[in-house]
Design a protein around this motif. Structure first.
Motif, short mmCIF file in Angstrom:
data_model
loop_
_atom_site.label_atom_id
_atom_site.label_comp_id
_atom_site.label_asym_id
_atom_site.label_seq_id
_atom_site.Cartn_x
_atom_site.Cartn_y
_atom_site.Cartn_z
N GLU A 27 -34.92 -0.16 -18.83
CA GLU A 27 -35.74 0.08 -20.01
C GLU A 27 -34.88 0.73 -21.07
O GLU A 27 -34.17 1.70 -20.79
CB GLU A 27 -36.92 0.97 -19.65
N MET A 28 -34.92 0.15 -22.28
CA MET A 28 -34.14 0.69 -23.40
C MET A 28 -35.09 1.05 -24.53
O MET A 28 -36.10 0.38 -24.75
CB MET A 28 -33.11 -0.35 -23.86
N SER A 29 -34.74 2.10 -25.26
CA SER A 29 -35.63 2.59 -26.31
C SER A 29 -35.56 1.77 -27.60
O SER A 29 -36.52 1.72 -28.35
CB SER A 29 -35.33 4.06 -26.60
N ASP A 30 -34.44 1.12 -27.86
CA ASP A 30 -34.25 0.37 -29.11
C ASP A 30 -34.34 -1.13 -28.84
O ASP A 30 -33.55 -1.67 -28.07
CB ASP A 30 -32.87 0.74 -29.70
N ASN A 31 -35.29 -1.80 -29.49
CA ASN A 31 -35.48 -3.24 -29.27
C ASN A 31 -34.26 -4.06 -29.69
O ASN A 31 -33.92 -5.03 -29.03
CB ASN A 31 -36.72 -3.74 -30.00
N ASP A 32 -33.63 -3.71 -30.80
CA ASP A 32 -32.45 -4.46 -31.25
C ASP A 32 -31.32 -4.35 -30.23
O ASP A 32 -30.66 -5.34 -29.92
CB ASP A 32 -31.97 -3.98 -32.62
N ALA A 33 -31.11 -3.16 -29.70
CA ALA A 33 -30.08 -2.96 -28.67
C ALA A 33 -30.44 -3.73 -27.41
O ALA A 33 -29.57 -4.33 -26.77
CB ALA A 33 -29.92 -1.47 -28.36
N SER A 34 -31.72 -3.76 -27.07
CA SER A 34 -32.19 -4.50 -25.90
C SER A 34 -31.91 -5.99 -26.06
O SER A 34 -31.42 -6.64 -25.14
CB SER A 34 -33.69 -4.30 -25.70
N LEU A 35 -32.23 -6.53 -27.21
CA LEU A 35 -32.02 -7.95 -27.46
C LEU A 35 -30.54 -8.31 -27.42
O LEU A 35 -30.16 -9.36 -26.89
CB LEU A 35 -32.64 -8.37 -28.80
N LYS A 36 -29.70 -7.42 -27.95
CA LYS A 36 -28.25 -7.66 -27.91
C LYS A 36 -27.76 -7.63 -26.46
O LYS A 36 -26.95 -8.47 -26.06
CB LYS A 36 -27.51 -6.62 -28.75
#
Length: 108
Positions: A48-57
């Motif tokens: 689980e990651m807090s930042d969606n942009d970082a998750s998508l990357k």
């Protein structure tokens, strides 16, 4: 965002997943799913990651990435209710005939 990782090596632990994904941003949780009886990895996990942009990357760059000798698959995790329902009728039991002490199949 919750991320599903499959085809993990049985050697991968929670801390390994966390370290892999922290290169892309803040990881709020990392968990390799284990068998409840043996404690052995089942070969998949969740991050689980807090930042969606970082998750998508992370998803984009780590999907089909070789990690610990195996090519992992990385996707956005879907809630259980979004998965297609599958039939779990594997024969056995008493449903649809058959089973222990089935009088109709005995020849007297």
């Amino acid at each position: 965002m919750n991320i599903y990782i499959s085809n993990l090596s049985f050697n991968v632990e929670d801390s390994d997943l966390r370290q892999l994904f922290e290169e892309y941003g803040e990881v709020t949780s990392a968990k390799v799913i284990t068998d409840k009886f043996t404690g052995r990895s089942r070969g998949f996990g969740f991050v689980e990651m807090s930042d969606n942009d970082a998750s998508l990357k992370a998803i984009s760059e780590l999907n089909q990435f070789e990690y610990d000798g195996k090519v992992i698959t990385v996707n956005e995790a879907r809630p259980r209710e979004d998965r297609p329902k599958t039939s779990n009728n594997r024969g056995g039991g008493f449903r649809n005939g058959g089973g222990y002490n089935d009088r109709q199949s005995k020849r007297w």
